[in-house]
Design a protein around this motif. Structure first.
Motif, PDB file in Angstrom:
ATOM      1  N   THR A   1       0.828  -1.211   0.000  1.00  0.00           N
ATOM      2  CA  THR A   1       0.000   0.000   0.000  1.00  0.00           C
ATOM      3  C   THR A   1       0.855   1.251   0.000  1.00  0.00           C
ATOM      4  N   LEU A   2       1.982   1.193   0.714  1.00  0.00           N
ATOM      5  CA  LEU A   2       2.886   2.349   0.743  1.00  0.00           C
ATOM      6  C   LEU A   2       3.587   2.551  -0.598  1.00  0.00           C
ATOM      7  N   LEU A   3       3.860   1.450  -1.307  1.00  0.00           N
ATOM      8  CA  LEU A   3       4.616   1.530  -2.551  1.00  0.00           C
ATOM      9  C   LEU A   3       3.737   1.755  -3.772  1.00  0.00           C
ATOM     10  N   VAL A   4       2.482   1.277  -3.702  1.00  0.00           N
ATOM     11  CA  VAL A   4       1.584   1.347  -4.857  1.00  0.00           C
ATOM     12  C   VAL A   4       0.383   2.213  -4.482  1.00  0.00           C
ATOM     13  N   PRO A   5       0.129   3.293  -5.198  1.00  0.00           N
ATOM     14  CA  PRO A   5      -0.972   4.197  -4.825  1.00  0.00           C
ATOM     15  C   PRO A   5      -2.355   3.641  -5.152  1.00  0.00           C
ATOM     16  N   SER A   6      -2.452   2.766  -6.136  1.00  0.00           N
ATOM     17  CA  SER A   6      -3.752   2.262  -6.575  1.00  0.00           C
ATOM     18  C   SER A   6      -4.205   1.088  -5.716  1.00  0.00           C
ATOM     19  N   THR A   7      -5.395   1.214  -5.137  1.00  0.00           N
ATOM     20  CA  THR A   7      -5.941   0.124  -4.330  1.00  0.00           C
ATOM     21  C   THR A   7      -6.206  -1.114  -5.170  1.00  0.00           C
TER      22      THR A   7
ATOM     23  N   VAL B   1      -3.000  -2.928  -5.591  1.00  0.00           N
ATOM     24  CA  VAL B   1      -2.620  -3.596  -4.343  1.00  0.00           C
ATOM     25  C   VAL B   1      -3.320  -4.942  -4.234  1.00  0.00           C
TER      26      VAL B   1
END
Length: 257
Positions: free
Chosen positions: A112-118, A121
């Protein structure tokens, strides 16, 4: 034999439903905490008519399908490489054994910290969890290849790729299919779990969160029933496909109960 198994399973489920309904009707269970089973089943029947639920259901199935497809497309070729090249397997085995036990859910905060898109994730979590049964079963299936058949083709001058295409792949295919079936169930569990933990704007897990905020326990349990039913249907379809495609090969692969 299969009909008897289905009948016994249906009898067990029906017995559990009746027991839960009796417990609710007799007052053993507080309806405010756990609604009566008849109420839950009624909500489960009504859910497909709810456009909000159907949209969330489609979103969950989309993430599940995409994650499973990516896992299969990545794990099968990697399993073929590691299963055919002993040195590569020896080098990769410690890393595989280290990463495989790590729950994909535990990686969600980091991803979640590395990838902005839910949405991304969720797919990453599904791919990570679903890749292992496919990878391990592919490697295991290649080890089960008849060495006599393999050496016979080599003695006739066939190269490594020809032996892989003509002997190894057909022999390992049932194992790969079993890995896909196991990965399908894992992918569905991880999809809903990730929706519950990572949130987002759509998905069955998100629908359950909204139902929980409204104290609708009946809707939450109805969604649980739907997730179980969908996982069961997917497993049954894949089992039938496996039996139709590989009637000649009955095998219990790695991770299969």
């Amino acid at each position: 034999m299969i009909g008897r198994r289905v009948a016994r399973g249906a009898t067990g489920v029906a017995g559990l439903v009746v027991a839960a309904e009796i417990a609710g009707a007799s007052g053993l269970l507080d309806p405010a905490v756990l609604p009566r089973m008849s109420t839950i089943l009624l909500e489960a029947v009504r859910l497909p008519a709810d456009p909000e639920f159907t949209a969330d259901l489609v979103a969950t199935l989309r993430v599940w399908a995409m994650g499973l497809l990516i896992a299969v497309l990545g794990a099968v070729p990697l399993g073929l490489v590691l299963g055919n090249l002993r040195r590569a397997e020896t080098a990769a085995r410690p890393l595989v054994e280290f990463l495989r036990p790590i729950p994909s859910i535990a990686l969600i905060p980091l991803v979640t910290l590395l990838v902005p898109s839910t949405e991304a994730v969720k797919i990453i979590a599904v791919v990570y969890a679903a890749s292992w049964p496919v990878l391990i079963n592919t490697m295991y299936g290649l080890k089960d290849v008849d060495p006599v058949a393999r050496e016979t083709l080599r003695s006739f001058g066939f190269g490594r790729l020809a032996v892989l295409r003509r002997v190894s792949l057909p022999s390992a295919a049932p194992f790969v299919m079993t890995g896909v079936r196991l990965a399908s169930s894992i992918a569905f569990v991880v999809t809903v779990s990730t929706e519950l933990l990572a949130g987002g704007v759509s998905g069955i897990g998100v629908y359950m969160i909204r139902a929980g905020s409204g104290l609708r326990t009946d809707l939450i349990i109805a969604c649980v029933l739907w997730t179980g039913a969908l996982g069961l249907v997917a497993n049954v379809l894949l089992v039938r496909l496996q039996r139709q495609a590989f009637r000649w090969h009955a095998v219990k692969a790695v991770g299969e109960p």
